[in-house]
Design a protein around this motif. Sequence first.
Motif, PDB file in Angstrom:
ATOM      1  N   THR A 197      -3.482   6.390   3.489  1.00 58.52           N
ATOM      2  CA  THR A 197      -3.653   5.838   2.064  1.00 58.52           C
ATOM      3  C   THR A 197      -4.819   6.653   1.364  1.00 58.52           C
ATOM      4  O   THR A 197      -5.538   7.273   1.851  1.00 58.52           O
ATOM      5  CB  THR A 197      -4.061   4.536   2.495  1.00 58.52           C
ATOM      6  OG1 THR A 197      -5.257   4.326   3.067  1.00 58.52           O
ATOM      7  CG2 THR A 197      -2.941   3.690   3.419  1.00 58.52           C
TER       8      THR A 197
ATOM      9  N   LEU B 141       1.713   4.725   0.916  1.00 60.79           N
ATOM     10  CA  LEU B 141       1.489   5.548   2.146  1.00 60.79           C
ATOM     11  C   LEU B 141       2.293   6.972   2.165  1.00 60.79           C
ATOM     12  O   LEU B 141       3.390   7.159   1.569  1.00 60.79           O
ATOM     13  CB  LEU B 141       2.602   5.033   3.443  1.00 60.79           C
ATOM     14  CG  LEU B 141       1.885   3.373   3.963  1.00 60.79           C
ATOM     15  CD1 LEU B 141       2.776   3.038   5.145  1.00 60.79           C
ATOM     16  CD2 LEU B 141       0.359   3.849   4.184  1.00 60.79           C
TER      17      LEU B 141
ATOM     18  N   ASN C 251       0.868  -1.036  -0.121  1.00 60.03           N
ATOM     19  CA  ASN C 251       0.038  -0.017  -0.081  1.00 60.03           C
ATOM     20  C   ASN C 251       0.802   1.142   0.031  1.00 60.03           C
ATOM     21  O   ASN C 251       2.026   1.207   0.730  1.00 60.03           O
ATOM     22  CB  ASN C 251      -0.620   0.124   1.296  1.00 60.03           C
ATOM     23  CG  ASN C 251      -1.851  -1.195   1.180  1.00 60.03           C
ATOM     24  OD1 ASN C 251      -2.682  -1.258   0.238  1.00 60.03           O
ATOM     25  ND2 ASN C 251      -2.011  -2.039   2.363  1.00 60.03           N
TER      26      ASN C 251
END
Length: 851
Positions: free
Chosen positions: A295, A248, A246
């Motif tokens: 996010t 960030l 993910n």
Amino acid sequence: MKKIVTGILAHVDAGKTTLSESLLYASGAIRKAGRVDTGDAFLDYNRRERDRGITIYAKFARIPLKDKEIILADTPGHVDFSGEMERTLNICDQAILIISATDGIQSHTRTVWRLLRAHDIPTFIFVNKTDLPGPSRAETIKALKEGLSSEIVDFSERDTDSFYEDIATGSEELLELYMKDGSVPDEKKCGAVRDCRIFPLMFGSALKQEGTEEFLEVLEKYSVNPATLSDFGAVCVKIDKDKGGNRLTHLKVTGGTLKVKDLINGEKINEIRLYSGEKYESVKEVSATEICAVTGLKNSRQGDVYGSETRAFESVIEPVLVYALEFPRGTDKQVMYRNLCELMEEEPGLQVEYNEETKDIFVHLMGEVQTEIIAGEIKDRFGVTVSFGTGKILYKETIEDTVEGVGHFEPLRHYAEVHLLMEPLPRGKGLQFESEVSVNDLALNWQRLVLTHLAEKVHRGVLTGSPITDMKITLVAGRAHLKHTEGGDFRQATYRAVRQGLMQAESVLLEPFYFYELRVPENAVGRAMTDIDRMSGTATVTGVDNGLTEITGRAPVSTLNGYGAEVAAYTKGLGSLSVSLAGYDKCHNTEEVLERIGYDAASDLRNPCDSVFCSHGSGVAVPWDEVFEYMHLPLTLGVNASGDDTYELLQAAPTERSEAFLTVEEVDRIIDRAGNSNRKGEKHVRSRQDPKPVVYKGYTAKEKYLLIDGYNLVHAWDELKDISERDINAAAGRLMDLVSDYSGMMGLNTILVFDAYKLKNHPTEEFLYHNIRVVYTKTAETADRGIERYAHENGRKFDIVVVTSDGAEQIIIRGGGCTLQSCREFVKDYETRKKNLPETKLPEGVRIHRD
């Protein structure tokens, strides 16, 4: 509870990670203090950091105190990762500087201190490793006061007379309080720390947990809550990815609040995380002063600001070496370039360059240690094993004198002209851009576009093609066309103006320098001093300690790089070398570098120096050194009246005029009336026979018209300029006589145009003056664009010569079929013909045609 972001900084092996662990343990944030050598430090969770025993990436940990929370920002101490350290400083509210009691002030310590002072960051100092043999506390304090700042105050012995005496030196207010009460209140001490008037100093041994609790007490008592914005604001600290891949975006919130599902620049926040080490807590909302990771932001970049935050977060420390990347055979380099650009988002210190012609990829880095880290990241992330070529120096260029660069871009149906004043700045100031153009002369949107184009590109110098730096570039004039100008036209004109200015200027090649501290045995001092001199460095012996002589100074990176291994060899391991970046300065071997690189500025098609003008409906490239003869606006930069090299901005006259234009019909009527009256021989025209054109090889000569911008010529003619300073009308009258004289010598149909800028409600006025027609425009009117249209329509019917050097105020600019004569050329031609009048006077009825 307020959060105070506190950077922790030190040179290598000063005990930074050890102190971080000790503070976290003393505050109860962790149950056990980890160690670097055992690989279990709370903040060194990255595999490469544990393998090497150094900090590579900035990370955050949280230290809870009674009424506030310290967000500890751990920063690298190795010189190769100085850029990461500096970027973290941009978001720090205060800092902890660690100094080893055994090593004292290192070159990197001085670099860090300069950055802290440049950013005005309140600083607490912790002298570590006091359990080891070394200088006494008094000797250490003296060295710190002399080497860093006299405002450093020992807080380990508070409530003593010597303590308050040191505090009182911070300001007159503190001195008055001390003289009155014999002490200084805590709130005043806090204010002095906040304003960087005093710097608290503590001692201890982080490894043995000595002095860390006392240091925490000082932090809690004297840390001041940072100022915040009322509305939401934030700055992007860094970009990375979690273990799940993910993306960030780490933010420091500088104002207001941020909630899950809020929109930032049209992108929705999906999750908010509060990290401490590699662990995090998800929350729904954060307030000002918090550091968080979110996010959902796909287009964020390190240094971006959001909401009401407007500060620019710029870096001073930049890579100084360039390496060619070498890939295994069969690697798709375009794919690798895209992969490296993705990696560059997370590694701002990594700069990637792709040569489209050779398909080679180059990376800009700080040194060899960083190359090993990047190679490992590429292997882990993309599965490709790369190697690096020999590091080469990244040069820069600047200028030594002030110039005005002109860029013109006018292919068919395009138009833009830009004038840039380019001035040298002191070393390390970088590039500064601003505009001094009135919105009456160039619309604000065009001005902003020029400034955007100045900032968006790495502008190349003309010596080696290296990036330019240390200069102020000011937009001083610009011209757009109401119909034909597009945004891209100003991009081209701006780029060309920069290059044209650089071609004029006295350019200087810059190279990076190191500050160094060299410790060698006394019997090796002569060798060391000889080496430094050979490397074009400076050297000063600053002391002797335990049989080792300390030598400090500056030297080029190109010569000092790799010298540490040589020192270890000739001192049999007893000597040491530490370095830190000292910025850029004049290259020590410029001629050698220029010959080796062999850059030809005029042949650089990606960075053209010439301008493009319109002629007969098509674009024509005009070399940089001829642009002044074709430009449509006047130069604003002139030589001081005293004749020396001091520059001043020329005041264009008339200054009170706003921009307005004659209609085409008015221009046609003036031209037509001037031609008819001259041909008919009206009473006020000097009697002369109509000249009969000479025809060559079937060519019919065109009737010639001379159009002159009156006030522009006044200010270009020294004689008239002096008169105009006393009486502008007298100068205009004198010009009429001179132009009438010139018109008689040349046998021309002449129109002399003045702007009636000082007369209220003044209609267009025209009259004959001897053999020329004089026109005064309406109040606040200019005729340049109207006559430009006339020139394009009639350039093939008549031979039109326009005398002007002032594009913003001129009556006409060069168009299809017209000739432009600058005011300087006109004055020179007049004086030459006047001097040689008997030899150049033509027989009656004969005229010369100039093709």
